[in-house]
Design a protein around this motif. Sequence first.
Motif, PDB file in Angstrom:
ATOM      1  N   CYS A  42       0.837  -1.205   0.000  1.00 20.87           N
ATOM      2  CA  CYS A  42       0.000   0.000   0.000  1.00 20.87           C
ATOM      3  C   CYS A  42       0.872   1.254   0.000  1.00 20.87           C
ATOM      4  N   ALA A  43       1.978   1.220   0.751  1.00 21.38           N
ATOM      5  CA  ALA A  43       2.871   2.376   0.791  1.00 21.38           C
ATOM      6  C   ALA A  43       3.540   2.596  -0.561  1.00 21.38           C
ATOM      7  N   HIS A  44       3.970   1.507  -1.207  1.00 24.83           N
ATOM      8  CA  HIS A  44       4.691   1.670  -2.476  1.00 24.83           C
ATOM      9  C   HIS A  44       3.791   2.263  -3.562  1.00 24.83           C
ATOM     10  N   ALA A  50       9.017   6.063  -8.153  1.00 27.35           N
ATOM     11  CA  ALA A  50      10.342   5.961  -7.549  1.00 27.35           C
ATOM     12  C   ALA A  50      11.013   4.635  -7.887  1.00 27.35           C
ATOM     13  N   PHE A  51      10.240   3.684  -8.427  1.00 27.34           N
ATOM     14  CA  PHE A  51      10.747   2.323  -8.607  1.00 27.34           C
ATOM     15  C   PHE A  51      10.711   1.901 -10.075  1.00 27.34           C
ATOM     16  N   GLU A  52      11.543   0.934 -10.386  1.00 29.29           N
ATOM     17  CA  GLU A  52      11.578   0.372 -11.735  1.00 29.29           C
ATOM     18  C   GLU A  52      10.432  -0.609 -11.967  1.00 29.29           C
ATOM     19  N   THR A  53       9.975  -1.253 -10.916  1.00 30.34           N
ATOM     20  CA  THR A  53       8.920  -2.255 -11.044  1.00 30.34           C
ATOM     21  C   THR A  53       7.858  -2.032  -9.981  1.00 30.34           C
ATOM     22  N   THR A  54       6.667  -2.543 -10.238  1.00 28.46           N
ATOM     23  CA  THR A  54       5.595  -2.530  -9.256  1.00 28.46           C
ATOM     24  C   THR A  54       5.018  -3.938  -9.151  1.00 28.46           C
ATOM     25  N   ASP A 219      14.848   9.745  -1.866  1.00 32.71           N
ATOM     26  CA  ASP A 219      15.624   8.675  -1.220  1.00 32.71           C
ATOM     27  C   ASP A 219      15.240   7.310  -1.778  1.00 32.71           C
ATOM     28  N   LEU A 220      13.944   7.104  -1.982  1.00 28.65           N
ATOM     29  CA  LEU A 220      13.479   5.821  -2.504  1.00 28.65           C
ATOM     30  C   LEU A 220      13.939   5.615  -3.943  1.00 28.65           C
ATOM     31  N   SER A 221      14.018   6.692  -4.716  1.00 33.29           N
ATOM     32  CA  SER A 221      14.460   6.580  -6.112  1.00 33.29           C
ATOM     33  C   SER A 221      15.907   6.101  -6.202  1.00 33.29           C
ATOM     34  N   ASP A 222      16.713   6.448  -5.211  1.00 33.37           N
ATOM     35  CA  ASP A 222      18.128   6.073  -5.217  1.00 33.37           C
ATOM     36  C   ASP A 222      18.420   4.848  -4.344  1.00 33.37           C
ATOM     37  N   ALA A 223      17.389   4.236  -3.804  1.00 33.36           N
ATOM     38  CA  ALA A 223      17.596   3.141  -2.839  1.00 33.36           C
ATOM     39  C   ALA A 223      18.019   1.849  -3.537  1.00 33.36           C
ATOM     40  N   ASP A 235      12.060 -12.536  -8.301  1.00 32.28           N
ATOM     41  CA  ASP A 235      11.643 -12.270  -6.921  1.00 32.28           C
ATOM     42  C   ASP A 235      12.306 -11.002  -6.386  1.00 32.28           C
ATOM     43  N   ALA A 236      13.544 -10.757  -6.775  1.00 32.31           N
ATOM     44  CA  ALA A 236      14.233  -9.539  -6.351  1.00 32.31           C
ATOM     45  C   ALA A 236      13.537  -8.302  -6.929  1.00 32.31           C
ATOM     46  N   ASP A 237      13.109  -8.380  -8.192  1.00 34.88           N
ATOM     47  CA  ASP A 237      12.366  -7.263  -8.794  1.00 34.88           C
ATOM     48  C   ASP A 237      11.075  -6.994  -8.038  1.00 34.88           C
ATOM     49  N   VAL A 238      10.414  -8.071  -7.629  1.00 37.31           N
ATOM     50  CA  VAL A 238       9.140  -7.947  -6.917  1.00 37.31           C
ATOM     51  C   VAL A 238       9.334  -7.292  -5.552  1.00 37.31           C
ATOM     52  N   TRP A 239      10.352  -7.700  -4.817  1.00 37.53           N
ATOM     53  CA  TRP A 239      10.489  -7.285  -3.427  1.00 37.53           C
ATOM     54  C   TRP A 239      11.335  -6.041  -3.221  1.00 37.53           C
ATOM     55  N   GLU A 240      12.112  -5.638  -4.196  1.00 35.52           N
ATOM     56  CA  GLU A 240      12.983  -4.475  -4.002  1.00 35.52           C
ATOM     57  C   GLU A 240      12.216  -3.220  -3.603  1.00 35.52           C
ATOM     58  N   PRO A 241      11.077  -2.859  -4.248  1.00 38.65           N
ATOM     59  CA  PRO A 241      10.349  -1.666  -3.806  1.00 38.65           C
ATOM     60  C   PRO A 241       9.848  -1.773  -2.367  1.00 38.65           C
ATOM     61  N   LEU A 242       9.385  -2.948  -1.970  1.00 35.06           N
ATOM     62  CA  LEU A 242       8.837  -3.116  -0.623  1.00 35.06           C
ATOM     63  C   LEU A 242       9.934  -3.042   0.433  1.00 35.06           C
ATOM     64  N   LEU A 243      11.098  -3.606   0.134  1.00 36.97           N
ATOM     65  CA  LEU A 243      12.216  -3.522   1.076  1.00 36.97           C
ATOM     66  C   LEU A 243      12.742  -2.094   1.164  1.00 36.97           C
ATOM     67  N   ALA A 244      12.741  -1.367   0.056  1.00 39.08           N
ATOM     68  CA  ALA A 244      13.162   0.033   0.083  1.00 39.08           C
ATOM     69  C   ALA A 244      12.234   0.861   0.968  1.00 39.08           C
ATOM     70  N   ILE A 245      10.924   0.612   0.856  1.00 41.65           N
ATOM     71  CA  ILE A 245       9.949   1.284   1.718  1.00 41.65           C
ATOM     72  C   ILE A 245      10.241   0.975   3.186  1.00 41.65           C
ATOM     73  N   ALA A 246      10.477  -0.290   3.488  1.00 47.56           N
ATOM     74  CA  ALA A 246      10.721  -0.696   4.880  1.00 47.56           C
ATOM     75  C   ALA A 246      11.983  -0.050   5.427  1.00 47.56           C
ATOM     76  N   ASP A 247      13.039  -0.007   4.643  1.00 45.04           N
ATOM     77  CA  ASP A 247      14.290   0.603   5.094  1.00 45.04           C
ATOM     78  C   ASP A 247      14.105   2.095   5.346  1.00 45.04           C
ATOM     79  N   ALA A 248      13.332   2.754   4.484  1.00 44.31           N
ATOM     80  CA  ALA A 248      13.089   4.181   4.671  1.00 44.31           C
ATOM     81  C   ALA A 248      12.266   4.439   5.926  1.00 44.31           C
ATOM     82  N   ALA A 249      11.356   3.538   6.258  1.00 47.21           N
ATOM     83  CA  ALA A 249      10.518   3.704   7.450  1.00 47.21           C
ATOM     84  C   ALA A 249      11.299   3.465   8.726  1.00 47.21           C
TER      85      ALA A 249
END
Length: 398
Positions: A42-44, A50-54, A219-223, A235-249
């Motif tokens: 939901c956050a992404h 900011a991300f290459e994939t959704t 920050d998320l664009s450069d994460a 799987d890395a493409d799928v999870w990279e945006p969600l992990l970037a969100i978590a790290d930023a939080a």
Amino acid sequence: MPDIDPFAPQDGAAVLDEVDALLTRFVVFPSEEARHAVALWCAHAHVLDAFETTPRLAFLSPEPGSGKTRALEIVELLVPRPVLTVNASPAYLIRRLADEDRPTLLFDEIDTVFGPKAKKDNEDVRGLLNSGYRRGATSGRCVVKRNSVEIEEFPSFAAVALAGLDDLPDTIGTRSVIVRMRRRAPSERVAPFRRRLHEVEGHEVRDRLGSWAGSRFLDLSDAWPELPASVQDRDADVWEPLLAIADAAGGRWPDLARVAAVSLVSQSQGERGGLGVKLLADLRTVFEDRDYMGTDEILDALSALEESPWADLKGRGLDARGLAWRLKKYDVAPKQIKAINRKGYRRDDLHDAWSRYLPEPLPSPRKSETSETGETRCRLHGSDLKPDACVTCEGIAS
């Protein structure tokens, strides 16, 4: 609804906790990891560019009444510009997703699109959902303008959540965070949801989430979030945006996100593939530590597996010809084995196919030296230890 200052500082971890609490109130998820993944998704959706994939978010279940639609309704309150649809034509979807005011598409009853009774033109929907997974993707169409036919490209990059029975096509499933919903047990309780009562509250959480996510866009664009070792390739493409969100939080969310990634990826890897991959997995089971087996011995062992289909494939069991035919596409063929004086298969010949098509089995958990409670397994494996305190999960935590 109060005005939200888009420049007001927000605590990302606290906002994600609010999203998580709202999801907990109204939906019983199959696991905490699945719920955390939904909150991050939901956050992404608020900072898609900011991300290459959704990743697609897919609520699936074997039976109706498992909470899929309710989950989609709660997600609808938390994402920007939601469009909830059940039956939309390819032409509508192409033009709606290409709007300057790009929506978050929530597609219920997706089994009517991809199930056995689906219409042929739904292949256009499949292609649209596949292409829109990556930024910059378009759907090309020929458009009649006056007396000429012109080529036009419609942007298709958009956040999409799906809900339906059974499974998705592999091309969409591998692009998805899959949440396997199930009916609530008698002991599981949720608060009754009424849109007219809870919409304002949900939208207030949505606006705080969007305000925080928007403030971290650059920050998320450069994460480049650190990925667990088992999360690779698609799987890395799928999870990279969600992990970037978590790290930023920050807070507890970087650990929660990586535990969720490992758990859901492990589950989805075990479900992928058709009968061919299932056969390879079962062969790895029946071979155990043996170097070779005769064909008849293999067939007997496969037929004895209660949760596998080999004893009854369309009214007959798997035979030697069928086994050889199914393994041929993996470059595995029967050989004469001198030790048993008959044809069979060698473990060494299967190893390459196993390494390419099957995930590595999880290692047996070992006792963590950092545990003072006597627990031997981390939260991913059933206790409350953090991933970085578990020897089995080394490398999961950031």
